[in-house]
Design a protein around this motif. Structure first.
Motif, mmCIF file in Angstrom:
data_model
loop_
_atom_site.group_PDB
_atom_site.id
_atom_site.type_symbol
_atom_site.label_atom_id
_atom_site.label_comp_id
_atom_site.label_asym_id
_atom_site.label_seq_id
_atom_site.Cartn_x
_atom_site.Cartn_y
_atom_site.Cartn_z
ATOM 1 N N ALA A 60 51.276 46.988 27.258
ATOM 2 C CA ALA A 60 50.947 48.399 27.346
ATOM 3 C C ALA A 60 49.496 48.643 27.748
ATOM 4 C CB ALA A 60 51.224 49.093 26.009
ATOM 5 N N THR A 61 48.620 47.646 27.599
ATOM 6 C CA THR A 61 47.200 47.843 27.846
ATOM 7 C C THR A 61 46.637 46.693 28.678
ATOM 8 O OG1 THR A 61 46.958 48.975 25.718
ATOM 9 C CG2 THR A 61 44.943 48.219 26.795
ATOM 10 N N LEU A 62 45.867 47.028 29.704
ATOM 11 C CA LEU A 62 45.191 46.034 30.525
ATOM 12 C C LEU A 62 43.695 46.313 30.519
ATOM 13 C CD1 LEU A 62 47.485 45.821 33.687
ATOM 14 C CD2 LEU A 62 47.320 44.155 31.828
ATOM 15 N N GLU A 63 42.912 45.248 30.421
ATOM 16 C CA GLU A 63 41.460 45.336 30.519
ATOM 17 C C GLU A 63 41.057 44.725 31.862
ATOM 18 O OE1 GLU A 63 39.520 46.770 28.286
ATOM 19 O OE2 GLU A 63 41.082 47.113 26.772
ATOM 20 N N ILE A 64 40.525 45.562 32.753
ATOM 21 C CA ILE A 64 40.209 45.127 34.110
ATOM 22 C C ILE A 64 38.711 45.286 34.366
ATOM 23 C CG2 ILE A 64 40.702 45.405 36.560
ATOM 24 C CD1 ILE A 64 43.145 44.586 34.944
ATOM 25 N N GLY A 65 38.046 44.197 34.732
ATOM 26 C CA GLY A 65 36.648 44.272 35.142
ATOM 27 C C GLY A 65 36.558 44.611 36.621
ATOM 28 N N ILE B 63 51.851 51.838 30.874
ATOM 29 C CA ILE B 63 50.748 50.876 30.936
ATOM 30 C C ILE B 63 49.420 51.627 30.993
ATOM 31 C CG2 ILE B 63 49.673 49.003 32.234
ATOM 32 C CD1 ILE B 63 52.414 48.284 33.312
ATOM 33 N N GLN B 64 48.531 51.296 30.081
ATOM 34 C CA GLN B 64 47.187 51.872 30.083
ATOM 35 C C GLN B 64 46.225 50.867 30.694
ATOM 36 O OE1 GLN B 64 45.585 53.870 26.489
ATOM 37 N NE2 GLN B 64 43.866 52.436 26.634
ATOM 38 N N VAL B 65 45.451 51.312 31.671
ATOM 39 C CA VAL B 65 44.485 50.441 32.338
ATOM 40 C C VAL B 65 43.078 50.881 31.937
ATOM 41 C CG1 VAL B 65 43.595 49.601 34.538
ATOM 42 C CG2 VAL B 65 46.044 50.053 34.273
ATOM 43 N N ASN B 66 42.362 49.987 31.258
ATOM 44 C CA ASN B 66 40.972 50.233 30.879
ATOM 45 C C ASN B 66 40.070 49.510 31.873
ATOM 46 O OD1 ASN B 66 41.914 51.570 28.580
ATOM 47 N ND2 ASN B 66 41.839 49.711 27.354
ATOM 48 N N ALA C 67 52.678 43.281 32.363
ATOM 49 C CA ALA C 67 51.928 44.452 32.827
ATOM 50 C C ALA C 67 50.927 44.074 33.913
ATOM 51 C CB ALA C 67 51.197 45.112 31.652
ATOM 52 N N LEU C 68 50.332 42.898 33.782
ATOM 53 C CA LEU C 68 49.378 42.458 34.794
ATOM 54 C C LEU C 68 50.082 42.156 36.109
ATOM 55 C CD1 LEU C 68 46.519 41.777 35.581
ATOM 56 C CD2 LEU C 68 46.829 39.495 34.586
ATOM 57 N N GLU C 69 51.280 41.594 36.052
ATOM 58 C CA GLU C 69 52.045 41.344 37.277
ATOM 59 C C GLU C 69 52.354 42.658 37.994
ATOM 60 O OE1 GLU C 69 52.711 38.711 38.849
ATOM 61 O OE2 GLU C 69 52.243 37.127 37.417
ATOM 62 N N LEU C 70 52.696 43.695 37.221
ATOM 63 C CA LEU C 70 52.967 45.000 37.824
ATOM 64 C C LEU C 70 51.701 45.590 38.459
ATOM 65 C CD1 LEU C 70 55.253 46.527 35.044
ATOM 66 C CD2 LEU C 70 55.967 45.725 37.311
ATOM 67 N N PHE C 71 50.585 45.454 37.759
ATOM 68 C CA PHE C 71 49.324 45.970 38.291
ATOM 69 C C PHE C 71 48.932 45.216 39.563
ATOM 70 C CE2 PHE C 71 44.646 45.928 38.490
ATOM 71 C CZ PHE C 71 44.398 47.296 38.546
ATOM 72 N N LYS C 72 49.101 43.893 39.546
ATOM 73 C CA LYS C 72 48.773 43.080 40.716
ATOM 74 C C LYS C 72 49.630 43.486 41.914
ATOM 75 C CE LYS C 72 48.867 38.252 42.269
ATOM 76 N NZ LYS C 72 49.115 36.840 41.849
ATOM 77 N N HIS C 73 50.949 43.682 41.692
ATOM 78 C CA HIS C 73 51.845 44.083 42.780
ATOM 79 C C HIS C 73 51.415 45.421 43.359
ATOM 80 C CE1 HIS C 73 55.572 44.390 45.049
ATOM 81 N NE2 HIS C 73 55.712 45.613 44.580
ATOM 82 N N TRP C 74 51.094 46.370 42.499
ATOM 83 C CA TRP C 74 50.647 47.689 42.960
ATOM 84 C C TRP C 74 49.327 47.581 43.710
ATOM 85 C CZ3 TRP C 74 46.101 50.149 41.431
ATOM 86 C CH2 TRP C 74 45.932 51.452 41.927
#
Length: 295
Positions: A95-100, A124-127, A273-280
């Protein structure tokens, strides 16, 4: 073998009492009675067979051994807290991703597109965490980083996103000034790109190493808009300013000078969730006119 370890309650009491040099203030911080702190310290001293505090009238003072032990336990408690937070972050990774992310890339490219990701994946929450330079990824609590291509990522999983040519831009009032008279602006971590630009563009820049330096592309862009000088920046950062006439690009574009952006993750299996973010992210990257081929 059975471990003979003090209770965390006793260690928390010790840490607070040692920091405040007071049982009363430690009790106030931990929302217990002063007697409860005193009993926890006494129990700890009995278990260790070491006097941690010296009782001097109505006050207490750490013994030499007590001060040393309290400092060690503070470090141990900090480590436990940090590892616990990392575990909780991992447990919530669905549900939560921490992205630098590089600040300028975040504000001028990523954030304007984030609504599309939220619409597709509302659970999914992206911080976003600011990272201006490559860093020790394994020591961070980040799931991924969006940054420049760099040797620091050699042990990580690196996915190319896109690359952008560096464009020379300035305030409209400076656009007609001869190159040899144009003040130049520099980015701190980019060395002297103006020499390379001059060589590829066939422009004479006799004093290419002089001029003020800035940490971020956003500062370079602001300085150029303020009429301070000419800046080399990725084209997509300044497309709006160029269309609106707030910046001009009077010199040739040099395709040999580019910034290459990548997605950095840890090796191995990634959270869903990270795989979904990467695909997007790869879909969004492909919309860039100069997208690099996927590896």
């Amino acid at each position: 073998m059975t471990r003979r370890l003090p209770s965390t309650t006793a260690l928390l009491a010790l840490e607070a009492a040692a920091r405040h040099q007071s049982f009363a203030r430690a009790a106030q911080e931990l929302s217990v009675t002063e007697g409860a702190i005193s009993r926890q310290i006494a129990k700890l001293e009995s278990q260790l067979n070491v006097r941690l505090f010296l009782r001097i009238g109505n006050r207490v003072e750490l013994s030499e051994l007590g001060a040393r032990y309290a400092a060690d336990m503070r470090d141990a408690l900090d480590l436990i807290e940090r590892k616990t937070r990392q575990l909780l972050t991992s447990a919530r990774s669905d549900a939560t991703l921490e992205i630098g992310v590089i600040p300028t890339l975040a504000s001028r490219w990523l954030i304007p597109r984030m609504a599309r990701f939220q619409q597709r994946h509302p659970h999914i929450q992206v911080n976003l965490r600011e990272r201006t330079e490559p860093f020790a990824f394994t020591d961070s609590a980040l799931h991924a980083a969006i940054n420049f291509e760099h040797p620091a990522w050699a042990a990580m999983q690196v996915q190319p996103l896109f690359e952008e040519p560096l464009l020379a831009v300035c305030h409209p009032d400076l656009a007609a000034r001869p190159p040899a008279e144009q003040p130049l602006l520099h980015k701190h971590d980019h060395g002297n790109l103006w020499n390379e630009y001059a060589r590829h563009a066939g422009i004479d820049l006799p004093d290419a190493g002089s001029g003020p330096r800035f940490d971020r592309f956003s500062l370079l862009i602001d300085a150029a808009k303020a009429g301070i000088g000419m800046a080399l920046v990725p084209r997509f950062y300044v497309e709006d300013e160029l269309q609106q006439g707030r910046l001009h690009a009077p010199w040739p574009e040099v395709s040999a000078l580019t910034e290459r952006y990548v997605l950095v993750t840890r090796p191995g299996e990634q959270p869903p969730a990270l795989e979904l973010f990467k695909h997007w992210l790869l879909e969004e990257s492909s919309s860039q006119a100069r997208c690099v081929s996927k590896e």
